[in-house]
Design an enzyme around this catalytic site. Sequence first.
Site, PDB file in Angstrom:
ATOM      1  CD  GLU A  71     -24.046 -75.718 -75.108  1.00  0.00           C
ATOM      2  OE1 GLU A  71     -23.437 -76.376 -75.953  1.00  0.00           O
ATOM      3  OE2 GLU A  71     -24.906 -76.206 -74.379  1.00  0.00           O
ATOM      4  CG  ASN A  72     -27.885 -73.908 -74.825  1.00  0.00           C
ATOM      5  OD1 ASN A  72     -27.485 -73.974 -73.671  1.00  0.00           O
ATOM      6  ND2 ASN A  72     -27.952 -74.960 -75.603  1.00  0.00           N
ATOM      7  CG  ASN A 122     -24.009 -80.311 -75.089  1.00  0.00           C
ATOM      8  OD1 ASN A 122     -23.941 -79.351 -74.312  1.00  0.00           O
ATOM      9  ND2 ASN A 122     -25.145 -80.888 -75.392  1.00  0.00           N
ATOM     10  CG  HIS A 123     -26.370 -77.811 -77.949  1.00  0.00           C
ATOM     11  ND1 HIS A 123     -27.065 -78.760 -78.677  1.00  0.00           N
ATOM     12  CD2 HIS A 123     -26.861 -77.883 -76.683  1.00  0.00           C
ATOM     13  CE1 HIS A 123     -27.938 -79.358 -77.895  1.00  0.00           C
ATOM     14  NE2 HIS A 123     -27.821 -78.859 -76.677  1.00  0.00           N
ATOM     15  CG  HIS A 139     -29.527 -74.482 -69.010  1.00  0.00           C
ATOM     16  ND1 HIS A 139     -30.369 -74.322 -70.103  1.00  0.00           N
ATOM     17  CD2 HIS A 139     -28.279 -74.591 -69.531  1.00  0.00           C
ATOM     18  CE1 HIS A 139     -29.668 -74.335 -71.217  1.00  0.00           C
ATOM     19  NE2 HIS A 139     -28.389 -74.512 -70.889  1.00  0.00           N
TER      20      HIS A 139
END
Length: 271
Positions: free
Chosen positions: A39-40, A67-68, A180
Site C-alpha cells: 500500500e506504500n 489506508n492508502h 512499519h
Amino acid sequence: MRLLFVGDVMGRSGRAAIAAEMPRLRRELRADAVVVNGENAAGGFGITEAICAEILDAGADAVTLGNHAWDQREALVFIERQPRLIRPLNFPKGAPGRGANLIELANGQRLLVINAMGRVFMDALDDPFAAIEREVEMCGLGAAADAILVDLHAEATSEKQAMGHFLDGRVSLVVGTHTHIPTADHQILPGGTGYQTDAGMTGDFDSVIGVDKEEPIRRFLTKLPGSRYEPAAGPATLCGVLVETDDRTGLARRIGPLRVGGRLAPTMPDF
C-alpha cells in the site's frame, strides 16, 4: 505449507529490495506462497498497476493494501481486473475490488488471503472482527482453504493482539501491518495460529517510518504544514515473517521473523 509474508513496501527503495531479494528468498526459504503488503509502494502513497505487476512478477502470490489503497486513483479501476490485489475487507459496501481471495498455489493448495483495517486511531470503517468472521465461516480452514492468512492493517497493538486471539485456532497466520516497525512478539498462539503484531516495512530505516526524516522532524518541531512527505531513498531492509503450517490442520507449526539488507540486524527463520 510454508507462507512468507513481507511487510509494507515503501517507495522505490522498498521496490528495489523486493526485486533483488524476493526471488532468492522464496527459493531459499522454500516458500509455497508469498504475500506482500504494497500500500506504500508508489512513492509512499498507494500502488499503481505497473508496480503491482512488478511485485507479482518478483514472486508474490498476492498483494494486500491498507489506508492508502486509493491514493493512486488508477487503483480504483485496475483492482477490478487484478484478483490478486486485495484491499481492506471492511471498506464500505460498493468499494471496488475484493477484501479476500482464495488463491490456488502452484502446488495445488489453496490459500485464503484476507486484508482488513483496524478502527482504533484509523478511519471509521465497518467492524473488522465481524467482517473477517464472515469470511472465515464461508471459507473455513481445512475445508475450502488449506491455509488462511490475515493481514490486519492497524495502528493499535491492542487491536491487533485482540484479533489474533479472536481468530486463534481458525486461521494460519494473523500479521499486523501499517506501523512499519517490526515487533519481536512472533509466536504461535495457544490454539495454533501464528501471530506477529507488525511485520515491519520493506524500506529505508534511516527515516521516520520510511519517510525522509527532515520533513516529519520539522513538522514535529513547528506544527506547521510544509512540503510533501517523500520516501527515504537509502538501502532498504526487507522485513517479514515465515510460517510453516500443518497440512492436515492448516495451523502453524513454526514461525520466525525475517530481516534482510539495509540497516537492521539481519535475521532468518531457523527452519
